[in-house]
Design a protein around this motif. Structure first.
Motif: not given
Length: 196
Positions: A149-171
């Motif tokens: 979930q992102l706030d009204e400015n489009g800001v959210g938080s991604l877990p730093k523990g995902l570093a090193g992973s391949t991520l697929q991000i959709s929006g």
């Protein structure tokens, strides 16, 4: 296909039919609590990914209840990556060799804010309100899957523990793939920085 002894057979009989169902029994269960205490973490996402499964099997997952308890079924023996996450906490990640049921695991989550991510539509500049993030582990299929979930400015938080992973991000009908995310770099049109 489940491992021997990992399922329970239920027979449903009617006048003209008999239906046998194989239901997996709980194979990995425990509690999620706050690090340094005994307070349960409610609604933490718990998932297990089998490493090297060919073809990739199911990805058991659950959310912790109001006591912090979770139950996973359908695990096959072998190497497993266990991931636990709730917004406001650091991502818990453990590789384990799973061979027999574990029903008393305790997972401790540490508070953490992760990496701030800002996302907007490139053509209009409009802030996005949600991103779907799917992690891919070692070519073994899906790891943890988050709806961010992102706030009204489009800001959210991604877990730093995902570093090193391949991520697929959709929006907003768009999708990008980031290979071996370093935990800081800019993701497509979304800028990332460590949250203070």
């Amino acid at each position: 296909m489940t491992a021997a002894g990992a399922s329970r057979r239920i027979r449903i009989a009617a006048e003209d039919a008999v239906l046998d169902l194989e239901l997996p029994v709980v194979q990995l269960a425990g509690r999620v609590i706050e690090d340094g205490g005994t307070v349960p973490v409610v609604e933490a996402l718990v998932c297990a990914t089998s490493i090297g499964a060919d073809p990739p099997g199911i990805r058991p997952n659950d959310r912790s209840d109001h006591f912090g308890q979770f139950k996973l079924a359908g695990l096959e023996p072998g190497e497993v990556v266990l991931s636990v996450y709730k917004r406001g906490y650091e991502l818990f990640r453990e590789r384990m060799d799973y061979s027999s049921p574990v029903t008393d695991m305790t997972i401790k989550l540490r508070p953490g804010s992760g990496v701030a991510v800002k996302a907007h539509v490139a053509s209009t500049g409009a802030a996005l309100r949600e991103l779907d993030v799917s992690e891919h582990i070692d070519g073994s299929g899906l790891g943890i899957v988050l709806s961010m979930q992102l706030d009204e400015n489009g800001v959210g938080s991604l877990p730093k523990g995902l570093a090193g992973s391949t991520l697929q991000i959709s929006g907003a009908g768009r999708q990008i793939v980031v290979r071996e995310w370093d935990g800081y770099m800019e993701i497509g049109r979304a800028s990332c920085r460590e949250r203070v």
